[in-house]
Design a protein around this motif. Structure first.
Motif, PDB file in Angstrom:
ATOM      1  N   ILE A  18      21.814 -61.683  -2.197  1.00  0.00           N
ATOM      2  CA  ILE A  18      20.808 -61.212  -2.955  1.00  0.00           C
ATOM      3  C   ILE A  18      21.054 -59.633  -3.200  1.00  0.00           C
ATOM      4  O   ILE A  18      20.116 -58.860  -3.211  1.00  0.00           O
ATOM      5  CB  ILE A  18      19.388 -61.371  -2.158  1.00  0.00           C
ATOM      6  N   ASP A  19      22.225 -59.241  -3.162  1.00  0.00           N
ATOM      7  CA  ASP A  19      22.636 -57.827  -3.470  1.00  0.00           C
ATOM      8  C   ASP A  19      23.258 -57.743  -4.671  1.00  0.00           C
ATOM      9  O   ASP A  19      23.724 -58.708  -5.311  1.00  0.00           O
ATOM     10  CB  ASP A  19      23.394 -57.417  -2.272  1.00  0.00           C
ATOM     11  N   ILE A  22      22.466 -60.426  -9.391  1.00  0.00           N
ATOM     12  CA  ILE A  22      22.424 -61.942  -8.850  1.00  0.00           C
ATOM     13  C   ILE A  22      22.385 -62.576  -9.811  1.00  0.00           C
ATOM     14  O   ILE A  22      21.647 -62.898 -10.737  1.00  0.00           O
ATOM     15  CB  ILE A  22      21.000 -62.158  -7.987  1.00  0.00           C
ATOM     16  N   GLY A  38      19.592 -57.127  -7.759  1.00  0.00           N
ATOM     17  CA  GLY A  38      19.204 -57.326  -6.541  1.00  0.00           C
ATOM     18  C   GLY A  38      19.330 -55.792  -5.855  1.00  0.00           C
ATOM     19  O   GLY A  38      18.823 -55.623  -4.614  1.00  0.00           O
ATOM     20  N   GLY A  44      17.214 -57.558  -1.628  1.00  0.00           N
ATOM     21  CA  GLY A  44      16.906 -58.245  -2.816  1.00  0.00           C
ATOM     22  C   GLY A  44      16.077 -57.728  -4.077  1.00  0.00           C
ATOM     23  O   GLY A  44      15.720 -56.630  -3.906  1.00  0.00           O
ATOM     24  N   PRO A  45      15.643 -58.524  -4.976  1.00  0.00           N
ATOM     25  CA  PRO A  45      15.040 -57.846  -6.144  1.00  0.00           C
ATOM     26  C   PRO A  45      13.444 -57.421  -5.717  1.00  0.00           C
ATOM     27  O   PRO A  45      13.180 -56.560  -6.625  1.00  0.00           O
ATOM     28  CB  PRO A  45      15.065 -59.261  -6.977  1.00  0.00           C
ATOM     29  N   THR A  93      14.680 -56.776 -12.217  1.00  0.00           N
ATOM     30  CA  THR A  93      14.365 -57.200 -11.209  1.00  0.00           C
ATOM     31  C   THR A  93      13.800 -58.363 -11.236  1.00  0.00           C
ATOM     32  O   THR A  93      13.588 -59.512 -10.491  1.00  0.00           O
ATOM     33  CB  THR A  93      13.621 -56.431 -10.330  1.00  0.00           C
TER      34      THR A  93
END
Length: 533
Positions: A18-19, A22, A38, A44-45, A93
């Motif tokens: 999740i970086d 994505i 991400g 993550g987002p 995002t």
């Protein structure tokens, strides 16, 4: 902000799931559909989303406090540039919680500012509200898509105690025990560092009825709502019944977030069918078909399958073009035996165009067992030409290992690439219970792990882990601190805290270390102000 914008621009993936950028793993070149941001920071987002929202708010705050906002916007190019970059990053995002947080933050700043008259504030409020509504209708797949939030939150509420929690870090283990316990012990331990007691394993549900060849009789229903009241999205839901009067929903409603415009097809409706690729290998819908009901708001047709109605109300077609089946067919009590489509399938005359309409399909079936493979229950996928126009496949209702699916085609070249239903915590699984249709919680799979680790209400997570009373005390304390510090000197701090609180209702950001630091600093800052006074 600039570094994250570079991630979007070049779609750079980073280590971790999740970086970075994505990817959705699609062949689309449309940047709005092939992935999301991400971020560099991890989490993550939703984490990068709240940072982008706050950064956008701070840049906007500088405009609000400037003597001449318009002049400041054009002259302070750095602030304007960073505002635009942060808004672009926020957009990619696709974090709805962050969108909401920014909206709340801007609304809060608008209330505090003294640079604008009340009438101007009203106008801005109306314009922003209209813009928000228009945005939702323009991008329904982002804002109106299917979400498990309400279902997951209901599970959390069921596991909340007033005084005692399950302990820090045990939310997933406790709330989703009925699902996770269906995995093997070594997988739970190695993959998720979770273990359960022998008592827990003895109480886990057994799915023995789903695989045993026990005959089952009853009614199945597909309900298609073309538009969800005033919202621009279609809803698909599945039901089962013993008597065609009292219906039980199998799982929850399903939506892609957009209106589904089914391809017009005036050829036969099919129970099963050759053209849709049904019956691979030895799989086919095995049993008797008693009745089919096709219903819209202005049309209803009920088909029964006695021998005398063959070639009048229904037809038996074979894969060889449009040949009618000539061999013997088994009938029983006004029902017809379903065979694999390579032999024949049941074709119903198409008297109604279902595209753009609400409709229901009801099947009365007497099956040898719950279908174990991939079987088509009902479809509008016949390509047989009944007039001068060539027909394209449109949609089909299938059952795969007891789970219901609705497939449809947007573009013929892409085939049945779109579907709703399936293997989700909210889908449910059809089983046989004493010869009647029933449903259970299906076995959990590793592919569903992301589903249960996202979209948690942060305060609900804390209530499950530490008890409801403690979390209510924290919330009331924060409200008290905001009220005591409610003045223009702290307008920015109050606004940012409100944004954190709002997004924590949709995502458990309080558990993300880089967000939690800011989340807790502001309340303690407010407390220090009170103590100084």
């Amino acid at each position: 902000m600039i570094a994250n914008f570079v991630l979007i621009l070049f779609q750079i993936s980073l280590p971790g799931t999740i970086d970075g950028w994505i990817s959705n793993n699609t062949s689309s070149i449309n940047i709005f559909t092939n992935g999301r941001l991400g971020g560099f920071q991890g989490g993550g987002p939703n984490v990068i989303g709240i940072f982008c929202a706050i950064y956008s708010l701070i840049c906007t705050y500088k405009l609000f406090i400037a003597k001449d906002s318009k002049k400041y916007f054009y002259e302070n190019k750095t602030n304007t540039f960073l505002l635009i970059i942060s808004l672009i990053n926020l957009l990619f995002t696709f974090s709805r919680g962050s969108f909401l947080a920014l909206f709340v933050g801007l609304f809060s700043l608008l209330i505090f500012t003294e640079n604008y008259s009340i009438s101007f504030k009203y106008k801005i409020g109306i314009i922003v509200t209209l813009f928000g509504v228009i945005t939702i209708f323009m991008f329904p797949s982002i804002f109106l898509k299917e979400s498990n939030r309400s279902f997951l939150n209901s599970l959390g509420i069921q596991n909340t105690e007033i005084f005692i929690g399950v302990g820090g870090g045990n939310y997933i283990k406790s709330v989703y025990k009925d699902y996770l316990i269906t995995l093997e012990e070594d997988i739970l331990r190695d993959q998720f560092n979770i273990s359960y007691s022998d008592i827990d394993y003895k109480s886990k549900p057994v799915e023995e009825n789903t695989s045993s060849p026990i005959p089952v009789e009853g009614y199945l229903k597909l309900k298609f709502d073309y538009q969800d009241n005033f919202l621009p999205r279609s809803i698909v839901s599945f039901f089962y019944s013993d008597d065609e009067v009292n219906w039980n929903q199998l799982g929850s409603n399903h939506t892609s977030g957009v209106i589904i415009n089914l391809i017009v097809n005036d050829s036969y409706f099919e129970v099963g069918g050759w053209g849709d690729g049904q019956s691979p290998g030895g799989q086919h819908l095995s049993g008797f078909l008693n009745k089919v009901v096709i219903q819209t708001d202005e049309y209803k047709r009920e088909f029964t399958f006695s021998k005398s109605k063959r070639d009048k109300d229904y037809y038996l077609l074979t894969p060889k073009l449009r040949n009618e089946y000539e061999n013997s067919v088994e009938f029983k009590n006004n029902s017809i035996r379903l065979e694999r489509p390579r032999e024949y399938w049941v074709a119903l005359p198409n008297e109604i165009n279902l595209s753009g309409k609400d409709f229901e399909i009801v099947l009365h079936l007497d099956l040898d067992s719950i279908p174990k493979g991939h079987e088509t229950l009902f479809s509008q996928s016949s390509i047989l030409r009944l007039n001068e126009e060539f027909n394209d496949q449109s949609w089909r209702w299938s059952i795969i290992d007891g789970r219901m699916y609705f497939f449809w085609i947007d573009e013929v070249i892409s085939g049945y690439s779109n579907f709703l239903g399936g293997q989700s915590l909210r889908s449910g699984k059809l089983i046989s219970n004493n010869g009647k249709f029933d449903s259970i919680i299906s076995n959990f799979s590793l592919s569903q792990y992301d589903e249960i680790t996202t979209s948690h209400n942060g305060f609900l997570t804390m209530a499950v882990e530490y008890g409801l009373i403690l979390i209510l005390l924290i919330l009331f304390s924060m409200i008290y601190l905001i009220i005591r510090n409610f003045n223009k000197n702290y307008e920015l701090e109050i606004t940012i805290l409100l944004m954190f609180l709002i997004q924590n209702l949709t995502n458990d950001l309080v558990y993300a270390p880089d967000v939690a630091i800011y989340f807790w600093i502001i309340p303690f800052y407010f407390l220090a102000n009170i103590l100084e006074d």
